[in-house]
Motif scaffolding. Structure first.
Motif, PDB file in Angstrom:
ATOM      1  N   PRO A  31       0.815  -1.222   0.000  1.00 46.51           N
ATOM      2  CA  PRO A  31       0.000   0.000   0.000  1.00 46.51           C
ATOM      3  C   PRO A  31       0.843   1.264   0.000  1.00 46.51           C
ATOM      4  O   PRO A  31       1.873   1.333   0.665  1.00 46.51           O
ATOM      5  CB  PRO A  31      -0.821  -0.112   1.284  1.00 46.51           C
ATOM      6  CG  PRO A  31      -0.093  -1.067   2.156  1.00 46.51           C
ATOM      7  CD  PRO A  31       0.685  -1.977   1.253  1.00 46.51           C
ATOM      8  N   THR A  74      -4.718   0.856   4.010  1.00 40.23           N
ATOM      9  CA  THR A  74      -5.397   0.385   2.810  1.00 40.23           C
ATOM     10  C   THR A  74      -4.791  -0.933   2.354  1.00 40.23           C
ATOM     11  O   THR A  74      -3.689  -1.295   2.765  1.00 40.23           O
ATOM     12  CB  THR A  74      -5.294   1.415   1.675  1.00 40.23           C
ATOM     13  OG1 THR A  74      -3.915   1.599   1.331  1.00 40.23           O
ATOM     14  CG2 THR A  74      -5.904   2.752   2.089  1.00 40.23           C
ATOM     15  N   LYS A  75      -5.507  -1.639   1.484  1.00 38.59           N
ATOM     16  CA  LYS A  75      -5.024  -2.908   0.941  1.00 38.59           C
ATOM     17  C   LYS A  75      -5.282  -2.939  -0.562  1.00 38.59           C
ATOM     18  O   LYS A  75      -6.296  -3.482  -0.994  1.00 38.59           O
ATOM     19  CB  LYS A  75      -5.726  -4.085   1.615  1.00 38.59           C
ATOM     20  CG  LYS A  75      -5.292  -4.299   3.031  1.00 38.59           C
ATOM     21  CD  LYS A  75      -5.843  -5.609   3.560  1.00 38.59           C
ATOM     22  CE  LYS A  75      -5.135  -5.925   4.850  1.00 38.59           C
ATOM     23  NZ  LYS A  75      -4.911  -7.316   5.041  1.00 38.59           N
ATOM     24  N   PRO A  76      -4.367  -2.394  -1.342  1.00 39.14           N
ATOM     25  CA  PRO A  76      -4.564  -2.451  -2.795  1.00 39.14           C
ATOM     26  C   PRO A  76      -4.235  -3.848  -3.318  1.00 39.14           C
ATOM     27  O   PRO A  76      -3.529  -4.621  -2.662  1.00 39.14           O
ATOM     28  CB  PRO A  76      -3.544  -1.443  -3.314  1.00 39.14           C
ATOM     29  CG  PRO A  76      -2.429  -1.531  -2.327  1.00 39.14           C
ATOM     30  CD  PRO A  76      -3.112  -1.739  -0.990  1.00 39.14           C
ATOM     31  N   SER A 133       0.159  -1.707  -6.656  1.00 38.79           N
ATOM     32  CA  SER A 133       0.635  -0.333  -6.582  1.00 38.79           C
ATOM     33  C   SER A 133       1.828  -0.200  -7.521  1.00 38.79           C
ATOM     34  O   SER A 133       2.547  -1.162  -7.780  1.00 38.79           O
ATOM     35  CB  SER A 133       1.019   0.065  -5.154  1.00 38.79           C
ATOM     36  OG  SER A 133       2.087  -0.726  -4.695  1.00 38.79           O
ATOM     37  N   LYS A 152      -7.680  -3.350  -7.680  1.00 39.18           N
ATOM     38  CA  LYS A 152      -7.616  -2.042  -7.017  1.00 39.18           C
ATOM     39  C   LYS A 152      -6.174  -1.553  -7.026  1.00 39.18           C
ATOM     40  O   LYS A 152      -5.292  -2.205  -6.479  1.00 39.18           O
ATOM     41  CB  LYS A 152      -8.136  -2.148  -5.588  1.00 39.18           C
ATOM     42  CG  LYS A 152      -9.606  -2.459  -5.531  1.00 39.18           C
ATOM     43  CD  LYS A 152     -10.080  -2.599  -4.104  1.00 39.18           C
ATOM     44  CE  LYS A 152     -11.554  -2.981  -4.121  1.00 39.18           C
ATOM     45  NZ  LYS A 152     -12.031  -3.384  -2.813  1.00 39.18           N
ATOM     46  N   GLN A 163      -3.160   1.607  -6.496  1.00 42.51           N
ATOM     47  CA  GLN A 163      -2.706   2.845  -5.882  1.00 42.51           C
ATOM     48  C   GLN A 163      -1.442   3.286  -6.612  1.00 42.51           C
ATOM     49  O   GLN A 163      -0.617   2.462  -6.998  1.00 42.51           O
ATOM     50  CB  GLN A 163      -2.389   2.663  -4.395  1.00 42.51           C
ATOM     51  CG  GLN A 163      -3.598   2.394  -3.562  1.00 42.51           C
ATOM     52  CD  GLN A 163      -3.268   2.235  -2.091  1.00 42.51           C
ATOM     53  OE1 GLN A 163      -2.146   2.452  -1.648  1.00 42.51           O
ATOM     54  NE2 GLN A 163      -4.272   1.841  -1.329  1.00 42.51           N
ATOM     55  N   PHE A 201      -6.223   6.491  -6.512  1.00 43.93           N
ATOM     56  CA  PHE A 201      -6.897   5.227  -6.236  1.00 43.93           C
ATOM     57  C   PHE A 201      -7.845   4.959  -7.400  1.00 43.93           C
ATOM     58  O   PHE A 201      -8.618   5.839  -7.776  1.00 43.93           O
ATOM     59  CB  PHE A 201      -7.738   5.325  -4.957  1.00 43.93           C
ATOM     60  CG  PHE A 201      -6.951   5.651  -3.726  1.00 43.93           C
ATOM     61  CD1 PHE A 201      -6.507   4.644  -2.877  1.00 43.93           C
ATOM     62  CD2 PHE A 201      -6.658   6.966  -3.398  1.00 43.93           C
ATOM     63  CE1 PHE A 201      -5.794   4.949  -1.732  1.00 43.93           C
ATOM     64  CE2 PHE A 201      -5.941   7.278  -2.257  1.00 43.93           C
ATOM     65  CZ  PHE A 201      -5.505   6.262  -1.425  1.00 43.93           C
TER      66      PHE A 201
END
Length: 179
Positions: free
Chosen positions: A76, A81-83, A86, A116, A118, A165
């Motif tokens: 992250p 948070t837990k992407p 990244s 997801k 970042q 994000f």
């Protein structure tokens, strides 16, 4: 000009290390990075790209020529948070800038890893700010969040990072990988 991502093999680690030195030198104007006693910046996590899961390193090739690199992980950028992914490091050498190579490489990385995302940028790096504003907006069709000056994301100079994000896990984003 076409651009593609080529996975960096363990035997090519020294090439990536050399490119990282150029990248870290350029970035030192923003984060205040310093060289060690050998005159090198060094990259503490390089070996981890071959010893840990969820780290991927790619060379960027433009019309077959080495043009830079992309490093992706699932660590992250924003605290708490837990992407899924990244963008750890991203570098396009000067001769390939402003030719669509960076955009094509970024799109290729995003397309390769769905989920997801970042992406952190240093707000003082105005070229990077303009680049990522354009690329992320185009890739996501404007479906992203940008948190500027996010606490807990400070660079070596103490400047808080700006973090994008976005989620491309449901087929979102555009799929162009060449220019």
């Amino acid at each position: 000009m076409t651009a593609e991502l080529i996975p960096v093999g363990k035997g090519e680690k020294e090439i990536l290390r050399n490119l990282l030195e150029k990248y870290l030198y350029e970035f030192s104007q923003y984060d205040g990075g310093k060289v060690n006693s050998l005159g090198l910046f060094g990259y503490d996590y390089l070996d981890n790209y071959w010893t840990e899961e969820n780290r991927w390193a790619f060379f960027i090739r433009a019309d077959g020529e080495l043009a830079g690199f992309v490093m992706v992980s699932n660590f992250p950028e924003a605290p708490g948070t837990k992407p899924d992914y990244s963008l750890g490091e991203f570098f396009v050498m000067y001769p390939y800038r402003r030719q669509g190579v960076g955009k094509a490489a970024a799109f290729a990385a995003f397309n390769r890893f769905r989920g997801k995302w970042q992406l952190k940028r240093h707000p003082g790096n105005t070229g990077s700010v303009a680049f990522w504003d354009r690329v992320v907006a185009e890739y996501t069709g404007g479906n992203f969040t940008l948190r500027k000056g996010l606490p807990g994301t400070e660079y070596g100079d103490g400047t808080p990072g700006d973090v994008f994000f976005f989620d491309n896990g449901n087929g979102g984003g555009r799929c162009e990988a060449t220019t």
